[in-house]
Scaffold this active site. Structure first.
Site, PDB file in Angstrom:
ATOM      1  N   TRP A 106      -0.138 106.922 -67.278  1.00 42.39           N
ATOM      2  CA  TRP A 106      -1.567 107.066 -66.974  1.00 42.39           C
ATOM      3  C   TRP A 106      -1.821 108.185 -65.962  1.00 42.39           C
ATOM      4  CZ3 TRP A 106      -3.575 106.315 -62.015  1.00 42.39           C
ATOM      5  CH2 TRP A 106      -2.745 105.665 -61.104  1.00 42.39           C
ATOM      6  N   LYS A 129     -10.163 100.458 -59.623  1.00 40.90           N
ATOM      7  CA  LYS A 129     -10.793  99.260 -59.031  1.00 40.90           C
ATOM      8  C   LYS A 129     -12.266  99.475 -58.694  1.00 40.90           C
ATOM      9  CE  LYS A 129      -6.598  97.821 -56.580  1.00 40.90           C
ATOM     10  NZ  LYS A 129      -6.097  99.104 -56.031  1.00 40.90           N
ATOM     11  N   HIS A 139       0.394 103.933 -49.812  1.00 40.94           N
ATOM     12  CA  HIS A 139       1.067 102.634 -49.835  1.00 40.94           C
ATOM     13  C   HIS A 139       2.572 102.833 -49.782  1.00 40.94           C
ATOM     14  CE1 HIS A 139      -2.273 100.175 -52.023  1.00 40.94           C
ATOM     15  NE2 HIS A 139      -2.390 100.106 -50.715  1.00 40.94           N
ATOM     16  N   TYR A 154       3.187 102.509 -58.295  1.00 45.19           N
ATOM     17  CA  TYR A 154       3.434 103.636 -59.209  1.00 45.19           C
ATOM     18  C   TYR A 154       4.070 104.768 -58.406  1.00 45.19           C
ATOM     19  CZ  TYR A 154       0.207 100.868 -61.948  1.00 45.19           C
ATOM     20  OH  TYR A 154      -0.398  99.831 -62.610  1.00 45.19           O
ATOM     21  N   HIS A 158       0.496 109.548 -54.513  1.00 45.09           N
ATOM     22  CA  HIS A 158      -0.967 109.491 -54.558  1.00 45.09           C
ATOM     23  C   HIS A 158      -1.470 108.927 -53.237  1.00 45.09           C
ATOM     24  CE1 HIS A 158       0.569 105.655 -56.123  1.00 45.09           C
ATOM     25  NE2 HIS A 158      -0.451 105.125 -55.464  1.00 45.09           N
TER      26      HIS A 158
HETATM   27  P1  M7G Z   1      -0.301 101.889 -55.826  1.00 43.42           P
HETATM   28  O1  M7G Z   1      -0.197 101.915 -54.355  1.00 43.42           O
HETATM   29  O2  M7G Z   1       0.782 102.583 -56.592  1.00 43.42           O
HETATM   30  O3  M7G Z   1      -0.353 100.438 -56.399  1.00 43.42           O
HETATM   31  O4  M7G Z   1      -1.718 102.516 -56.185  1.00 43.42           O
HETATM   32  P2  M7G Z   1      -1.333  99.205 -56.256  1.00 43.42           P
HETATM   33  O5  M7G Z   1      -1.998  99.084 -57.612  1.00 43.42           O
HETATM   34  O6  M7G Z   1      -0.379  98.053 -56.016  1.00 43.42           O
HETATM   35  O7  M7G Z   1      -2.268  99.473 -55.127  1.00 43.42           O
HETATM   36  C1  M7G Z   1      -2.074 102.900 -57.468  1.00 43.42           C
HETATM   37  C2  M7G Z   1      -3.575 103.012 -57.516  1.00 43.42           C
HETATM   38  O8  M7G Z   1      -3.942 103.558 -58.758  1.00 43.42           O
HETATM   39  C3  M7G Z   1      -4.261 101.647 -57.413  1.00 43.42           C
HETATM   40  O9  M7G Z   1      -5.276 101.681 -56.429  1.00 43.42           O
HETATM   41  C4  M7G Z   1      -4.772 101.406 -58.829  1.00 43.42           C
HETATM   42  O10 M7G Z   1      -5.975 100.643 -58.855  1.00 43.42           O
HETATM   43  C5  M7G Z   1      -4.991 102.812 -59.341  1.00 43.42           C
HETATM   44  N1  M7G Z   1      -4.863 102.911 -60.799  1.00 43.42           N
HETATM   45  C6  M7G Z   1      -3.950 102.289 -61.571  1.00 43.42           C
HETATM   46  N2  M7G Z   1      -4.124 102.658 -62.863  1.00 43.42           N
HETATM   47  C7  M7G Z   1      -3.300 102.176 -63.963  1.00 43.42           C
HETATM   48  C8  M7G Z   1      -5.156 103.536 -62.916  1.00 43.42           C
HETATM   49  C9  M7G Z   1      -5.784 104.255 -63.985  1.00 43.42           C
HETATM   50  O11 M7G Z   1      -5.426 104.188 -65.173  1.00 43.42           O
HETATM   51  N3  M7G Z   1      -6.811 105.081 -63.618  1.00 43.42           N
HETATM   52  C10 M7G Z   1      -7.252 105.185 -62.308  1.00 43.42           C
HETATM   53  N4  M7G Z   1      -8.288 105.987 -62.069  1.00 43.42           N
HETATM   54  N5  M7G Z   1      -6.669 104.509 -61.298  1.00 43.42           N
HETATM   55  C11 M7G Z   1      -5.633 103.699 -61.591  1.00 43.42           C
END
Ligand code: M7G
Length: 337
Positions: A175, A207, A268, A273, A277
């Site tokens: 993604w 979110k 984080h 992921y 980011h």
């Molecule tokens: P993280 O710290 O890797 O994981 O953050 P977390 O989900 O445990 O916080 C990844 C961030 O990417 C999160 O805030 C997710 O809500 C956001 N995110 C995840 N996905 C799969 C997508 C997506 O497909 N599109 C967007 N715009 N954000 C995403």
């Protein structure tokens, strides 16, 4: 202190509810959707609840694991996760609604007190729905409510336990590549610095429904693909990190009139992921994952790297692990065993 303004965001809604738009065959094959606000269908049929993964009456959110696409009479469906969430009020629209004659049912009245069921019109009553389909075992685990335990990950723990584990076990970042290659969410990009080493894309987080600023949530995703997490950062990455902080804040100011001092900008550790980011959330919003054991303010990260290029290689870092995570077993075995 600057107050967080609660301005409704201008966003065009497609009022044509009858028009069902499905992704083209090429888009479906690439796992890509252009995404817009037109009426749509869920990407599967049927939904047999397997488990309530998590629910919160306070946050008004429900995480369901279901079996989908099952043939009649068979129990062999695929896994999907659906997250249903009631979103914050849009103050201006609610005020307008009250000034008219909203559809109401009286629950009771007593002296000067009365309570009602208010039925808002369609455009104010949507439920934010996030779908993960097909969901992997790792997704089911991610969303299942679980007890957390805190460890301190040393440099050696990272090298011998965490890194080998995440190299074979982490969630797919397809993604992320879809966003960087403009195959998904291209129309949602708020800002881009296209430089391959020091550039990034700023985009609303999954979110956030972008309807109100109270829970503003964006992420900056760097273009370079060789930085997994905080642990990989050195002073070499300072230009990238400074760009993300300064240009990200400026883009949010231009777009949402929200100053940098009203934002929490952080990484984080551990992330879910592993492609670098940065999270941008409204300061007044208690975003999931903004607690001290997981969130590292970007401004602090920059200063730490300015003082010591290898800061994040050498330091012990807190990691909060779910007790059902195999990494938890490895840490517990390795550290306490
Ligand atoms: P993280 O710290 O890797 O994981 O953050 P977390 O989900 O445990 O916080 C990844 C961030 O990417 C999160 O805030 C997710 O809500 C956001 N995110 C995840 N996905 C799969 C997508 C997506 O497909 N599109 C967007 N715009 N954000 C995403």
């Amino acid at each position: 202190m600057a107050a967080l303004s609660v301005q409704p965001l201008k966003r065009k809604r497609n009022e044509n509810a009858d028009k069902i738009e499905t992704p083209s065959t090429e888009e479906q094959e690439a796992g890509v959707s252009t995404g817009n606000s037109a009426a749509a269908r869920l990407p599967f049929s049927g939904f047999r609840v397997q488990k309530v993964l998590k629910e919160s009456a306070r946050d008004k959110i429900l995480f369901l694991h279901g079996k989908v696409n099952e043939a009649p009479g068979e129990m062999n469906g695929e896994d999907a996760v659906v997250i249903l969430e009631k979103t914050p009020f849009q103050v201006e629209q609610m005020a307008q609604l009250l000034s008219g004659s909203p559809e109401l049912q009286l629950q009771f009245s007593n002296d000067i007190y009365s309570t009602y069921h208010l039925f808002p019109p369609r455009q104010l009553s949507d439920v934010k729905t996030t779908v993960v389909y097909p969901a992997t075992e790792k997704h089911l685990q991610k969303y299942l409510r679980q007890e957390l335990q805190l460890f301190r990950e040393t440099e050696e723990d990272y090298r011998t336990i965490t890194l080998p584990y995440l190299q074979c076990q982490s969630l797919s970042i397809q993604w992320v590549y879809n966003i960087l290659e403009k195959k998904s969410e291209a129309d949602r990009i708020i800002f881009e610095n296209p430089d391959p080493s020091h550039g990034f894309i700023l985009i609303p987080d999954l979110k956030w429904n972008q309807q109100q600023l109270d829970d503003l949530y964006l992420i900056a995703i760097c273009h370079r693909r060789d930085v997994r997490s905080l642990r990989d950062l050195t002073s070499e990455h300072l230009p990238l990190l400074r760009n993300i902080l300064l240009e990200g804040q400026e883009a949010i100011l231009q777009r949402y009139q929200l100053k940098g001092s009203c934002l929490r900008v952080y990484l984080h550790y551990l992330p879910s992921y592993f492609h670098l980011h940065v999270h941008f959330t409204a300061l007044g919003f208690e975003a999931p994952g903004s607690a001290v054991e997981r969130a590292h303010l970007l401004a602090d990260v920059i200063e730490n790297l300015e003082c010591d290029s290898k800061y994040y290689q050498h330091r012990s870092l807190p990691i909060a692990l779910r007790t059902d995570d195999p990494l938890f077993q490895l840490f517990q075995g390795g550290k306490k065993g």
